[in-house]
Each structure stands twice: as C-alpha cells, then as structure tokens.
Design a protein around this motif. Sequence first.
Motif, PDB file in Angstrom:
ATOM      1  N   THR A 186      45.009  39.725  49.182  1.00 43.07           N
ATOM      2  CA  THR A 186      43.721  38.612  48.771  1.00 43.07           C
ATOM      3  C   THR A 186      43.508  38.937  47.222  1.00 43.07           C
ATOM      4  O   THR A 186      43.579  40.046  46.516  1.00 43.07           O
ATOM      5  CB  THR A 186      42.153  39.518  49.545  1.00 43.07           C
ATOM      6  OG1 THR A 186      42.507  39.040  50.503  1.00 43.07           O
ATOM      7  CG2 THR A 186      40.627  38.624  48.706  1.00 43.07           C
ATOM      8  N   ASP A 187      43.859  37.850  46.940  1.00 43.21           N
ATOM      9  CA  ASP A 187      44.352  37.502  45.267  1.00 43.21           C
ATOM     10  C   ASP A 187      43.375  37.052  44.603  1.00 43.21           C
ATOM     11  O   ASP A 187      42.693  35.625  44.883  1.00 43.21           O
ATOM     12  CB  ASP A 187      45.020  36.762  44.842  1.00 43.21           C
ATOM     13  CG  ASP A 187      46.126  36.906  43.889  1.00 43.21           C
ATOM     14  OD1 ASP A 187      45.514  37.319  42.861  1.00 43.21           O
ATOM     15  OD2 ASP A 187      47.276  36.995  43.866  1.00 43.21           O
ATOM     16  N   LYS A 188      42.319  37.935  43.767  1.00 47.95           N
ATOM     17  CA  LYS A 188      41.701  37.276  42.811  1.00 47.95           C
ATOM     18  C   LYS A 188      41.271  37.715  41.673  1.00 47.95           C
ATOM     19  O   LYS A 188      41.309  39.151  41.229  1.00 47.95           O
ATOM     20  CB  LYS A 188      39.940  37.392  43.224  1.00 47.95           C
ATOM     21  CG  LYS A 188      39.897  36.521  44.941  1.00 47.95           C
ATOM     22  CD  LYS A 188      38.345  36.871  45.391  1.00 47.95           C
ATOM     23  CE  LYS A 188      38.201  36.589  46.924  1.00 47.95           C
ATOM     24  NZ  LYS A 188      36.425  37.085  47.669  1.00 47.95           N
ATOM     25  N   THR A 189      41.353  36.643  40.450  1.00 48.88           N
ATOM     26  CA  THR A 189      41.582  37.219  39.296  1.00 48.88           C
ATOM     27  C   THR A 189      39.902  37.335  38.073  1.00 48.88           C
ATOM     28  O   THR A 189      39.071  35.988  38.464  1.00 48.88           O
ATOM     29  CB  THR A 189      42.073  36.281  38.499  1.00 48.88           C
ATOM     30  OG1 THR A 189      43.778  36.866  39.162  1.00 48.88           O
ATOM     31  CG2 THR A 189      42.648  36.974  37.172  1.00 48.88           C
TER      32      THR A 189
ATOM     33  N   THR B 202      45.046  46.793  44.554  1.00 49.37           N
ATOM     34  CA  THR B 202      45.556  46.972  43.449  1.00 49.37           C
ATOM     35  C   THR B 202      44.749  46.239  42.228  1.00 49.37           C
ATOM     36  O   THR B 202      44.239  44.972  42.883  1.00 49.37           O
ATOM     37  CB  THR B 202      47.456  46.459  43.458  1.00 49.37           C
ATOM     38  OG1 THR B 202      47.751  45.199  43.491  1.00 49.37           O
ATOM     39  CG2 THR B 202      47.983  47.298  44.139  1.00 49.37           C
ATOM     40  N   ILE B 203      45.261  46.334  41.477  1.00 50.41           N
ATOM     41  CA  ILE B 203      44.674  45.885  39.796  1.00 50.41           C
ATOM     42  C   ILE B 203      45.538  45.848  38.856  1.00 50.41           C
ATOM     43  O   ILE B 203      46.368  46.808  38.464  1.00 50.41           O
ATOM     44  CB  ILE B 203      43.127  46.747  40.009  1.00 50.41           C
ATOM     45  CG1 ILE B 203      42.382  46.496  40.676  1.00 50.41           C
ATOM     46  CG2 ILE B 203      42.961  45.717  38.519  1.00 50.41           C
ATOM     47  CD1 ILE B 203      40.830  47.182  39.800  1.00 50.41           C
ATOM     48  N   ASP B 204      46.108  44.356  38.476  1.00 51.72           N
ATOM     49  CA  ASP B 204      46.627  44.089  37.522  1.00 51.72           C
ATOM     50  C   ASP B 204      45.606  44.231  35.966  1.00 51.72           C
ATOM     51  O   ASP B 204      45.705  42.916  36.170  1.00 51.72           O
ATOM     52  CB  ASP B 204      47.591  43.350  37.803  1.00 51.72           C
ATOM     53  CG  ASP B 204      48.771  43.653  38.352  1.00 51.72           C
ATOM     54  OD1 ASP B 204      49.592  43.729  38.445  1.00 51.72           O
ATOM     55  OD2 ASP B 204      48.534  43.279  40.026  1.00 51.72           O
ATOM     56  N   PHE B 205      46.125  44.533  35.779  1.00 51.57           N
ATOM     57  CA  PHE B 205      44.878  44.779  34.110  1.00 51.57           C
ATOM     58  C   PHE B 205      46.350  43.921  33.365  1.00 51.57           C
ATOM     59  O   PHE B 205      47.246  44.344  32.753  1.00 51.57           O
ATOM     60  CB  PHE B 205      44.693  45.770  33.603  1.00 51.57           C
ATOM     61  CG  PHE B 205      43.771  46.817  34.137  1.00 51.57           C
ATOM     62  CD1 PHE B 205      42.274  45.897  34.241  1.00 51.57           C
ATOM     63  CD2 PHE B 205      43.275  47.193  34.951  1.00 51.57           C
ATOM     64  CE1 PHE B 205      41.008  46.521  35.220  1.00 51.57           C
ATOM     65  CE2 PHE B 205      42.572  47.994  35.631  1.00 51.57           C
ATOM     66  CZ  PHE B 205      41.388  47.276  35.781  1.00 51.57           C
TER      67      PHE B 205
ATOM     68  N   THR C  88      42.164  39.955  31.577  1.00 44.96           N
ATOM     69  CA  THR C  88      41.961  39.458  32.997  1.00 44.96           C
ATOM     70  C   THR C  88      42.193  40.551  33.978  1.00 44.96           C
ATOM     71  O   THR C  88      42.968  41.588  33.095  1.00 44.96           O
ATOM     72  CB  THR C  88      42.470  38.455  33.177  1.00 44.96           C
ATOM     73  OG1 THR C  88      44.691  39.139  32.759  1.00 44.96           O
ATOM     74  CG2 THR C  88      43.324  37.157  32.499  1.00 44.96           C
ATOM     75  N   ALA C  89      41.785  40.928  34.915  1.00 51.40           N
ATOM     76  CA  ALA C  89      41.885  41.955  36.243  1.00 51.40           C
ATOM     77  C   ALA C  89      41.639  40.950  37.363  1.00 51.40           C
ATOM     78  O   ALA C  89      41.200  40.413  37.663  1.00 51.40           O
ATOM     79  CB  ALA C  89      40.589  42.603  36.135  1.00 51.40           C
ATOM     80  N   ARG C  90      43.205  41.205  37.645  1.00 54.60           N
ATOM     81  CA  ARG C  90      43.787  40.215  38.556  1.00 54.60           C
ATOM     82  C   ARG C  90      43.320  41.767  40.056  1.00 54.60           C
ATOM     83  O   ARG C  90      44.142  43.006  40.398  1.00 54.60           O
ATOM     84  CB  ARG C  90      45.238  40.041  38.975  1.00 54.60           C
ATOM     85  CG  ARG C  90      45.859  39.271  40.054  1.00 54.60           C
ATOM     86  CD  ARG C  90      47.242  38.840  39.669  1.00 54.60           C
ATOM     87  NE  ARG C  90      47.565  38.425  41.264  1.00 54.60           N
ATOM     88  CZ  ARG C  90      48.902  38.676  41.197  1.00 54.60           C
ATOM     89  NH1 ARG C  90      49.713  39.129  40.600  1.00 54.60           N
ATOM     90  NH2 ARG C  90      49.480  37.429  42.460  1.00 54.60           N
TER      91      ARG C  90
END
Length: 412
Positions: A398-401, A372-375, A383-385
């Motif tokens: 696995t969480d990267k921003t 998933t991507i949270d914009f 940001t793009a998480r």
Amino acid sequence: MSPKLLIAFLLLPFSFAQAIPEIAGPITGDVRANQATLWMYAPSKSKCTFSYLAEGSSKKINKTGNLTALSNQAAKVPGQIFKSTMNGLAPDTRYQYQVSINGKADPKWKGSLKTAPVEGTSTAFRMAITSCMHIKRAQRSWNLLLEEQPDLHLTVGDTHYADTTNPTVQLEHHLTYRREKEFAKVLQQVPTYAMWDDHDYGPNNSDGTAKGKEFSLAGWKQAWPNPPSGTSKTPGAFFKFSRGDVDFFVVDGRYHRSPNELPDDDKKRMLGDAQFEWLLNGLKNSKAKFKIIASGSVLEHSKVDGWRIFTFSRHRLFDAIKEHKISGVMYIGGDMHKSLVWQHHESDRVGYPMIEIMSSGITNGKDLSFATIDFDTTVADPTARVRIIYGRGEKINTDKTWKLSQLSHANK
C-alpha cells in the motif's frame, strides 16, 4: 556410592547445562553520525570485545573495543548484559562489526549498521516500523523486512507478552525472542529503537497505576540500547533521536497514563503533563523538516485503549500543533494487530492532514504486516512515502506519499 550421591551425580550435568545461559545478540541500537551503541547478553564474567571497520576499508585499520558489563543489572538472570559505544565513526557510512566472547568470534555475532548523516542535514533514508511480536507465530515477515534494506528499525510496543512489571521475567522473554534466528538477524543488521506498550510494560491495558512500574522501567532501559530516556525530573521510557533533518519523538503512553476507565474529561492524561511539555517543547524547537511522534497507542482505532478515549489529551496535542504552527508532524502507532495509513478525521484541529501510520502484527496477526517510510528531504518539497507490506507468502504494497507542503500551515 550412596543412592543420594548417585542421583546428585547423575543430575549434575543437566543442572550445570541449565545454569549456563545462552547468548543473545548482538543488537545495534542508538546510531548517530559518529557513534553507535552495541548490546550483548553473554555468560557472567565473560570478556566481550568488538571490532569494526567501514565497508571497503582495509582490515589493517580495523578498530577494537570492549563491551562493558552492567554492574547494577535489574533482572536476576544467570547471564550478563553488556553495553558499549563504538566511537569515531564517519557520518552516513556503512560499517561491519564482529563481537567476540572470551576470544571466540562466531559468525552469528557479526553484523552491520549505517551511521546517521550529520544532524540537520538533508537526507534520504528508509525506516521500518513494527510492533506486536509473538514467539509462537510465523516469523517470515522479518525476512521481508530485511529485503527492504531499511537504514533503521523502530518497534513501537508489545516486543513480548510477559504481562508483568517483573524485570527478570521481562528479560527472559526478551532473550527468548532474540534467539529466534529471523528476528536476531534484523537486530544484528538494522539499528533498532524500541518503545514499550502494555504487554512489555506490565499487564494488558496497564497504566501509570501499575505496581512495580519503576522496576519495569529499570529493566527496559537495560534491555534495549536506546538513547537516554526520560528527564532528570520525569522518569519514563520516552526519548528523542534524529536522522538528518527528521526528528523522532518516541513517547511513553504507559508510565504516566491515567486509567482507561476514568471519565473522559480534562483530568484524564495519556502522557502526563511533564512528558507532554517535553514533547511540545521538542516540537516547537525542532528545525527538522519532518517531526515524527511515535507511541504504542493508536490515535483512533482502539475503542478501549488509545487516544480515542483520551479526548482532552488528543485535542491538547492537535491544538498545540496548530497554535504554534508546527509543520511536518506525522504519527506512528501499533497495538492493533493490523497495519494501515490514514488521515485523522479531526485534522482541522491540526491545520493540515494528521497522518497516522499504524504498523502492527508483524508476528501476531493474520496479516503479519509492517510498514516502511522513505524520507527524502534532499528535494525542493521533501517527501515521506509510506508502504504497508504483508507477509502472507507474497508482498502486497500500500503506497502513499505526502509532501511537506501538504503538512504545513503556510498560506492557511
């Protein structure tokens, strides 16, 4: 009654039942600020209608419309593909819809969607990314995907494993998969955009030399409610869509692709020159904060069937991003039956970290994973998480921003 007539009579109910196609759908596809495309498969000569209303609205303002049967269906199957557009929608609004067939409204033909914000406006949304779907594997990760409540879903290839360019066989595979209850629910509840890869375009590792590719393309365009694809001069499955101020360039890595076995020199092409120019012009002209390139092929992790063995094409793309100072570019790939997010080792050619999100194996791989991507472009530094979610009975993230300022040529 003669023995022959008796046999024919006894077989009639079975044959008749076999001739009646099952229903598949509905699917919501290309969703914009004021309209949404709806897709359905039903028996031929059916009358398919739909109704819809915004959440919280009175049923008295329920709107209705007719689904249109395709008159030039590429696949020779018993049933009929229906497509139509729900118009007059409000931006950034959730709608409930119901499809009816010959006056019957089954709860299984009910769904929802959230329209896009006005193009170019700041926004915050979540998207899910999948690829590599197999009918004979565990389907539980679709339920995990729904739990994430994405606003849209992008699948980047191997949406089935027909391994042929025959549109009839391809559609039969599509329909079989779309009758899986877990996947069907995703298609009903989450607007879905799709790009093919080798197995749903043609044979394994197939390319632009595949025989019958024009029939495959005709069938693909009818099988998914995508935005219009290709250009007037360049055929292909590639297309662009936007969600607020995030632009998506979904490229076709098969129709114009040079064979993998050719020497890795400046004559070898991943996208073909015309599609590459379409992509580059789109990137240069985009005013969006983030510009996402998506394809079934991965940048590095395949040694036999990805951008890794197309050095000229890869370098041409990376160098163009740097030369034209195009900020906010990220890449989405699939194919590999595993998921990860990483920074390409040739990022110096881009001028900032070239981030690839590989999302693959949602039903074909040991991890049953997706991304998933949270914009969020409403904040001062958009940001793009990115998260990778696995389906082994539990959720492991696995969480990267990344901030937009990290994906920019400014001050460099």
